[in-house]
Design a protein around this motif. Structure first.
Motif, PDB file in Angstrom:
ATOM      1  N   GLY A 165     -50.400  68.022 -67.880  1.00 50.15           N
ATOM      2  CA  GLY A 165     -49.824  66.807 -69.031  1.00 50.15           C
ATOM      3  C   GLY A 165     -50.725  67.511 -70.811  1.00 50.15           C
ATOM      4  N   GLU A 166     -50.454  69.019 -70.805  1.00 52.40           N
ATOM      5  CA  GLU A 166     -51.438  69.336 -72.158  1.00 52.40           C
ATOM      6  C   GLU A 166     -50.364  69.384 -73.169  1.00 52.40           C
ATOM      7  OE1 GLU A 166     -55.104  72.330 -71.114  1.00 52.40           O
ATOM      8  OE2 GLU A 166     -52.879  72.647 -69.710  1.00 52.40           O
ATOM      9  N   GLY A 167     -48.908  69.764 -72.722  1.00 52.59           N
ATOM     10  CA  GLY A 167     -47.739  69.690 -73.819  1.00 52.59           C
ATOM     11  C   GLY A 167     -46.752  71.482 -73.199  1.00 52.59           C
ATOM     12  N   ARG A 168     -47.832  72.267 -72.445  1.00 52.11           N
ATOM     13  CA  ARG A 168     -46.864  73.701 -72.284  1.00 52.11           C
ATOM     14  C   ARG A 168     -45.284  73.435 -71.962  1.00 52.11           C
ATOM     15  NH1 ARG A 168     -50.686  72.965 -68.118  1.00 52.11           N
ATOM     16  NH2 ARG A 168     -48.988  72.622 -66.982  1.00 52.11           N
ATOM     17  N   SER A 169     -45.042  72.518 -71.824  1.00 57.22           N
ATOM     18  CA  SER A 169     -43.195  72.363 -71.005  1.00 57.22           C
ATOM     19  C   SER A 169     -42.566  72.289 -72.812  1.00 57.22           C
ATOM     20  CB  SER A 169     -42.743  71.187 -70.112  1.00 57.22           C
ATOM     21  OG  SER A 169     -43.532  71.020 -68.897  1.00 57.22           O
ATOM     22  N   THR A 170     -43.016  71.385 -73.299  1.00 59.49           N
ATOM     23  CA  THR A 170     -43.509  70.744 -74.790  1.00 59.49           C
ATOM     24  C   THR A 170     -42.843  71.985 -75.255  1.00 59.49           C
ATOM     25  OG1 THR A 170     -43.852  68.298 -74.299  1.00 59.49           O
ATOM     26  CG2 THR A 170     -43.409  69.166 -76.922  1.00 59.49           C
ATOM     27  N   VAL A 171     -44.162  72.771 -75.974  1.00 63.37           N
ATOM     28  CA  VAL A 171     -44.125  73.942 -76.531  1.00 63.37           C
ATOM     29  C   VAL A 171     -42.826  75.135 -75.790  1.00 63.37           C
ATOM     30  CG1 VAL A 171     -45.178  75.738 -77.152  1.00 63.37           C
ATOM     31  CG2 VAL A 171     -46.423  73.828 -77.074  1.00 63.37           C
ATOM     32  N   ALA A 172     -43.161  75.420 -73.880  1.00 63.42           N
ATOM     33  CA  ALA A 172     -41.951  75.792 -74.291  1.00 63.42           C
ATOM     34  C   ALA A 172     -40.648  75.773 -74.690  1.00 63.42           C
ATOM     35  CB  ALA A 172     -41.663  76.225 -72.700  1.00 63.42           C
ATOM     36  N   ALA A 173     -40.405  74.555 -74.709  1.00 60.76           N
ATOM     37  CA  ALA A 173     -38.778  73.757 -74.976  1.00 60.76           C
ATOM     38  C   ALA A 173     -38.425  74.203 -75.915  1.00 60.76           C
ATOM     39  CB  ALA A 173     -38.475  72.399 -74.738  1.00 60.76           C
ATOM     40  N   GLY A 174     -39.866  73.328 -77.357  1.00 60.59           N
ATOM     41  CA  GLY A 174     -39.559  73.488 -78.775  1.00 60.59           C
ATOM     42  C   GLY A 174     -39.606  75.589 -78.842  1.00 60.59           C
ATOM     43  N   LEU A 175     -40.126  75.896 -78.332  1.00 63.06           N
ATOM     44  CA  LEU A 175     -39.888  77.810 -78.552  1.00 63.06           C
ATOM     45  C   LEU A 175     -38.155  78.117 -78.101  1.00 63.06           C
ATOM     46  CD1 LEU A 175     -40.513  80.286 -79.090  1.00 63.06           C
ATOM     47  CD2 LEU A 175     -42.085  80.469 -77.212  1.00 63.06           C
ATOM     48  N   ALA A 176     -37.830  77.926 -77.365  1.00 64.02           N
ATOM     49  CA  ALA A 176     -36.802  78.136 -76.773  1.00 64.02           C
ATOM     50  C   ALA A 176     -35.471  77.818 -77.617  1.00 64.02           C
ATOM     51  CB  ALA A 176     -36.810  77.936 -75.582  1.00 64.02           C
ATOM     52  N   ALA A 177     -35.455  76.278 -77.992  1.00 65.97           N
ATOM     53  CA  ALA A 177     -34.472  76.157 -78.753  1.00 65.97           C
ATOM     54  C   ALA A 177     -34.494  76.758 -80.092  1.00 65.97           C
ATOM     55  CB  ALA A 177     -34.854  74.628 -79.314  1.00 65.97           C
ATOM     56  N   THR A 178     -35.996  76.944 -80.942  1.00 67.96           N
ATOM     57  CA  THR A 178     -36.249  77.583 -82.257  1.00 67.96           C
ATOM     58  C   THR A 178     -35.155  78.927 -82.131  1.00 67.96           C
ATOM     59  OG1 THR A 178     -38.037  76.840 -82.619  1.00 67.96           O
ATOM     60  CG2 THR A 178     -37.540  78.210 -83.942  1.00 67.96           C
ATOM     61  N   LEU A 179     -35.156  79.865 -80.590  1.00 63.29           N
ATOM     62  CA  LEU A 179     -35.393  81.004 -80.256  1.00 63.29           C
ATOM     63  C   LEU A 179     -33.674  80.786 -80.447  1.00 63.29           C
ATOM     64  CD1 LEU A 179     -37.755  82.487 -78.272  1.00 63.29           C
ATOM     65  CD2 LEU A 179     -36.866  83.217 -80.506  1.00 63.29           C
ATOM     66  N   ARG A 180     -33.505  80.301 -79.573  1.00 64.28           N
ATOM     67  CA  ARG A 180     -31.360  79.339 -79.921  1.00 64.28           C
ATOM     68  C   ARG A 180     -31.148  80.012 -80.946  1.00 64.28           C
ATOM     69  NH1 ARG A 180     -32.867  76.784 -74.632  1.00 64.28           N
ATOM     70  NH2 ARG A 180     -32.831  78.181 -73.013  1.00 64.28           N
ATOM     71  N   LYS A 181     -31.446  78.959 -81.606  1.00 62.54           N
ATOM     72  CA  LYS A 181     -31.280  78.402 -82.983  1.00 62.54           C
ATOM     73  C   LYS A 181     -31.035  79.973 -83.760  1.00 62.54           C
ATOM     74  CE  LYS A 181     -32.223  73.697 -84.136  1.00 62.54           C
ATOM     75  NZ  LYS A 181     -33.575  72.506 -85.048  1.00 62.54           N
ATOM     76  N   ARG A 182     -31.372  80.467 -83.844  1.00 63.94           N
ATOM     77  CA  ARG A 182     -31.194  82.179 -84.722  1.00 63.94           C
ATOM     78  C   ARG A 182     -30.738  82.823 -83.903  1.00 63.94           C
ATOM     79  NH1 ARG A 182     -37.577  83.785 -85.773  1.00 63.94           N
ATOM     80  NH2 ARG A 182     -38.430  82.092 -87.036  1.00 63.94           N
ATOM     81  N   GLY A 183     -30.057  82.268 -82.716  1.00 60.95           N
ATOM     82  CA  GLY A 183     -29.417  83.252 -81.826  1.00 60.95           C
ATOM     83  C   GLY A 183     -29.539  84.286 -81.124  1.00 60.95           C
ATOM     84  N   ILE A 184     -30.981  83.927 -80.970  1.00 60.11           N
ATOM     85  CA  ILE A 184     -31.537  84.939 -79.786  1.00 60.11           C
ATOM     86  C   ILE A 184     -31.261  84.388 -78.279  1.00 60.11           C
ATOM     87  CG2 ILE A 184     -33.839  85.740 -79.100  1.00 60.11           C
ATOM     88  CD1 ILE A 184     -35.247  85.901 -81.865  1.00 60.11           C
ATOM     89  N   SER A 185     -30.584  85.019 -77.841  1.00 54.77           N
ATOM     90  CA  SER A 185     -30.630  84.692 -76.129  1.00 54.77           C
ATOM     91  C   SER A 185     -31.506  84.494 -75.154  1.00 54.77           C
ATOM     92  CB  SER A 185     -29.663  86.306 -75.356  1.00 54.77           C
ATOM     93  OG  SER A 185     -30.067  86.063 -74.009  1.00 54.77           O
TER      94      SER A 185
END
Length: 191
Positions: free
Chosen positions: A80-100
């Motif tokens: 419940g610390e928010g790791r999954s949220t941080v992981a999902a947000g990071l992945a979404a940000t990288l994908r918006k940049r066109g990174i696989s």
């Protein structure tokens, strides 16, 4: 380097609780985030609240991948610390940049062969690593097993928890690049 830009910006936005965390918060936070009536999920709200800070986190992940460390674990010490949220947000940000990006709960080394091949074909692998650090003393052997196959890490902790430089030192001692630590907090109770 401490990666608490995301939370600092979110805290500045005035959406944080004005009270200390309690045991009841732990129970409430362990539930999946609700989708607001307007359809925007928690990750989308966080991304729109602090785009520059998420961009800085993505910059650190991209630099790690360019340096030959593409498998990045997001870990901490409790549920419940928010790791999954941080992981999902990071992945979404990288994908918006066109990174696989491949997002997975396990490092590729632990996945079935076909799935591992698909994950390894991504430029960056974000591993939602779960809690690597339990209560009590650091258990280096347990952290070493959990970190197998990862190249770098982001440590997540609640803002109400004290810093633990020993966790960072443990990860660095295992040869992982520590991209930083991000702070999370318990959202206020619904009105």
């Amino acid at each position: 380097m401490t990666l608490d830009w995301i939370d600092s910006a979110f805290l500045r936005s005035g959406t944080h609780p004005a009270r200390p965390c309690s045991a009841a918060d732990d129970v409430r936070e362990s539930r999946p985030p609700a989708v607001p009536a307007d359809g925007e999920d928690l990750v989308s709200r966080l991304l729109s609240t602090a785009p520059r800070e998420w961009g800085s986190l993505a910059d650190a992940a991209a630099a790690s991948a360019r340096a030959g460390r593409p498998v990045i674990a997001v870990t901490g010490s409790a549920r419940g610390e928010g790791r999954s949220t941080v992981a999902a947000g990071l992945a979404a940000t990288l994908r918006k940049r066109g990174i696989s990006v491949a997002a997975t709960p396990l490092a590729p080394i632990f996945l079935p062969a076909e799935e591992a091949a698909a994950v390894r074909s991504a430029s960056i692998v974000i591993v939602d690593g779960g809690p690597w650090f339990g209560p009590g003393p650091l258990r280096r052997a347990a952290v070493e097993r959990a970190a197998l196959g990862c190249d770098a890490a982001i440590v997540v902790r609640r803002d109400s928890a004290p810093p633990c430089p020993g966790r960072i030192a443990c990860l660095e001692g295992l040869g992982l690049e520590v991209l930083g630590e991000t702070l999370t907090f318990v959202p206020p109770a619904p009105a």
